[in-house]
Design a protein around this motif. Structure first.
Motif, PDB file in Angstrom:
ATOM      1  N   GLN A  71       0.806  -1.222   0.000  1.00  0.00           N
ATOM      2  CA  GLN A  71       0.000   0.000   0.000  1.00  0.00           C
ATOM      3  C   GLN A  71       0.841   1.275   0.000  1.00  0.00           C
ATOM      4  O   GLN A  71       0.299   2.361  -0.161  1.00  0.00           O
ATOM      5  CB  GLN A  71      -0.923   0.013   1.222  1.00  0.00           C
ATOM      6  N   LYS A  72       2.140   1.156   0.170  1.00  0.00           N
ATOM      7  CA  LYS A  72       3.000   2.337   0.290  1.00  0.00           C
ATOM      8  C   LYS A  72       2.895   3.277  -0.912  1.00  0.00           C
ATOM      9  O   LYS A  72       2.765   4.493  -0.720  1.00  0.00           O
ATOM     10  CB  LYS A  72       4.444   1.905   0.523  1.00  0.00           C
ATOM     11  N   PRO A  73       2.933   2.786  -2.145  1.00  0.00           N
ATOM     12  CA  PRO A  73       2.811   3.733  -3.263  1.00  0.00           C
ATOM     13  C   PRO A  73       1.484   4.495  -3.255  1.00  0.00           C
ATOM     14  O   PRO A  73       1.455   5.695  -3.540  1.00  0.00           O
ATOM     15  CB  PRO A  73       2.897   2.833  -4.498  1.00  0.00           C
ATOM     16  N   LYS A  74       0.399   3.822  -2.873  1.00  0.00           N
ATOM     17  CA  LYS A  74      -0.901   4.498  -2.810  1.00  0.00           C
ATOM     18  C   LYS A  74      -0.884   5.576  -1.731  1.00  0.00           C
ATOM     19  O   LYS A  74      -1.392   6.682  -1.943  1.00  0.00           O
ATOM     20  CB  LYS A  74      -2.013   3.492  -2.510  1.00  0.00           C
ATOM     21  N   ILE A  75      -0.300   5.255  -0.588  1.00  0.00           N
ATOM     22  CA  ILE A  75      -0.227   6.221   0.516  1.00  0.00           C
ATOM     23  C   ILE A  75       0.623   7.417   0.108  1.00  0.00           C
ATOM     24  O   ILE A  75       0.253   8.576   0.354  1.00  0.00           O
ATOM     25  CB  ILE A  75       0.342   5.544   1.783  1.00  0.00           C
ATOM     26  N   GLN A  76       1.764   7.164  -0.534  1.00  0.00           N
ATOM     27  CA  GLN A  76       2.620   8.263  -0.968  1.00  0.00           C
ATOM     28  C   GLN A  76       1.907   9.148  -1.985  1.00  0.00           C
ATOM     29  O   GLN A  76       2.008  10.376  -1.922  1.00  0.00           O
ATOM     30  CB  GLN A  76       3.918   7.714  -1.561  1.00  0.00           C
ATOM     31  N   GLU A  77       1.177   8.527  -2.899  1.00  0.00           N
ATOM     32  CA  GLU A  77       0.454   9.305  -3.904  1.00  0.00           C
ATOM     33  C   GLU A  77      -0.611  10.172  -3.242  1.00  0.00           C
ATOM     34  O   GLU A  77      -0.781  11.340  -3.597  1.00  0.00           O
ATOM     35  CB  GLU A  77      -0.192   8.361  -4.930  1.00  0.00           C
ATOM     36  N   ARG A  78      -1.300   9.615  -2.243  1.00  0.00           N
ATOM     37  CA  ARG A  78      -2.317  10.377  -1.515  1.00  0.00           C
ATOM     38  C   ARG A  78      -1.684  11.568  -0.800  1.00  0.00           C
ATOM     39  O   ARG A  78      -2.227  12.674  -0.801  1.00  0.00           O
ATOM     40  CB  ARG A  78      -3.004   9.461  -0.497  1.00  0.00           C
ATOM     41  N   ILE A  79      -0.520  11.350  -0.191  1.00  0.00           N
ATOM     42  CA  ILE A  79       0.169  12.442   0.512  1.00  0.00           C
ATOM     43  C   ILE A  79       0.624  13.504  -0.470  1.00  0.00           C
ATOM     44  O   ILE A  79       0.469  14.707  -0.232  1.00  0.00           O
ATOM     45  CB  ILE A  79       1.358  11.890   1.321  1.00  0.00           C
ATOM     46  N   ILE A  80       1.172  13.069  -1.589  1.00  0.00           N
ATOM     47  CA  ILE A  80       1.671  14.028  -2.583  1.00  0.00           C
ATOM     48  C   ILE A  80       0.524  14.880  -3.128  1.00  0.00           C
ATOM     49  O   ILE A  80       0.647  16.094  -3.266  1.00  0.00           O
ATOM     50  CB  ILE A  80       2.406  13.288  -3.722  1.00  0.00           C
ATOM     51  N   THR A  81      -0.605  14.235  -3.430  1.00  0.00           N
ATOM     52  CA  THR A  81      -1.728  15.006  -3.981  1.00  0.00           C
ATOM     53  C   THR A  81      -2.393  15.876  -2.916  1.00  0.00           C
ATOM     54  O   THR A  81      -2.902  16.951  -3.228  1.00  0.00           O
ATOM     55  CB  THR A  81      -2.781  14.073  -4.612  1.00  0.00           C
ATOM     56  N   LYS A  82      -2.397  15.428  -1.678  1.00  0.00           N
ATOM     57  CA  LYS A  82      -3.062  16.196  -0.619  1.00  0.00           C
ATOM     58  C   LYS A  82      -2.240  17.422  -0.227  1.00  0.00           C
ATOM     59  O   LYS A  82      -2.792  18.480   0.043  1.00  0.00           O
ATOM     60  CB  LYS A  82      -3.284  15.308   0.605  1.00  0.00           C
ATOM     61  N   TYR A  83      -0.940  17.276  -0.164  1.00  0.00           N
ATOM     62  CA  TYR A  83      -0.076  18.355   0.319  1.00  0.00           C
ATOM     63  C   TYR A  83       0.801  18.906  -0.805  1.00  0.00           C
ATOM     64  O   TYR A  83       2.012  18.869  -0.725  1.00  0.00           O
ATOM     65  CB  TYR A  83       0.793  17.867   1.472  1.00  0.00           C
ATOM     66  N   GLN A  84       0.174  19.403  -1.835  1.00  0.00           N
ATOM     67  CA  GLN A  84       0.928  20.008  -2.921  1.00  0.00           C
ATOM     68  C   GLN A  84       1.458  21.359  -2.461  1.00  0.00           C
ATOM     69  O   GLN A  84       0.787  22.064  -1.694  1.00  0.00           O
ATOM     70  CB  GLN A  84       0.020  20.183  -4.133  1.00  0.00           C
ATOM     71  N   PRO A  85       2.649  21.718  -2.900  1.00  0.00           N
ATOM     72  CA  PRO A  85       3.203  23.010  -2.463  1.00  0.00           C
ATOM     73  C   PRO A  85       2.345  24.173  -2.986  1.00  0.00           C
ATOM     74  O   PRO A  85       1.798  24.118  -4.077  1.00  0.00           O
ATOM     75  CB  PRO A  85       4.600  23.033  -3.077  1.00  0.00           C
ATOM     76  N   LEU A  86       2.228  25.171  -2.144  1.00  0.00           N
ATOM     77  CA  LEU A  86       1.446  26.355  -2.516  1.00  0.00           C
ATOM     78  C   LEU A  86       2.229  27.204  -3.519  1.00  0.00           C
ATOM     79  O   LEU A  86       3.429  27.415  -3.368  1.00  0.00           O
ATOM     80  CB  LEU A  86       1.137  27.194  -1.283  1.00  0.00           C
TER      81      LEU A  86
END
Length: 111
Positions: A71-86
């Protein structure tokens, strides 16, 4: 002859006494050994049960680790999409900082 009979009776008595003592010693030793073996058998059963429980826990952790790795790639993708740099406009932060510094100076009466 009288001494000979008495001597033979004494030897017979000593022999019988030694045989009885030897049999008693063997019975006591056997009983003691049997008790120790029972105690060791109980200890081995307890250790075997504990070892089985630990092996089950290790297997569960192994499965949990595999699930996490899958599940690690899915979790990383979720984090990347959720916390995109402003993306702030150029100079926006500097203007805000300058504005805050001006307000601080006004507060302390430095202006």
């Amino acid at each position: 002859m009288k001494y000979k009979m008495s001597f033979l009776k004494s030897i017979k008595f000593i022999t019988i006494t030694l045989c009885v003592a030897l049999v008693l010693f063997m019975i006591i030793t056997y009983t003691n050994t049997k008790a120790k073996l029972k105690a060791m058998e109980y200890e081995n059963a307890t250790l075997l049960h504990t070892l089985k429980k630990q092996n089950q826990a290790i297997e569960k952790l192994s499965l949990d680790i595999q699930t996490y790795k899958n599940q690690k790639p899915k979790i990383q993708e979720r984090i990347i999409t959720k916390y995109q740099p402003l993306q702030s406009p150029q100079g926006y932060c500097e203007e805000r900082l300058q504005n805050i510094q001006n307000h601080i100076k006004l507060w302390y009466g430095e202006r």
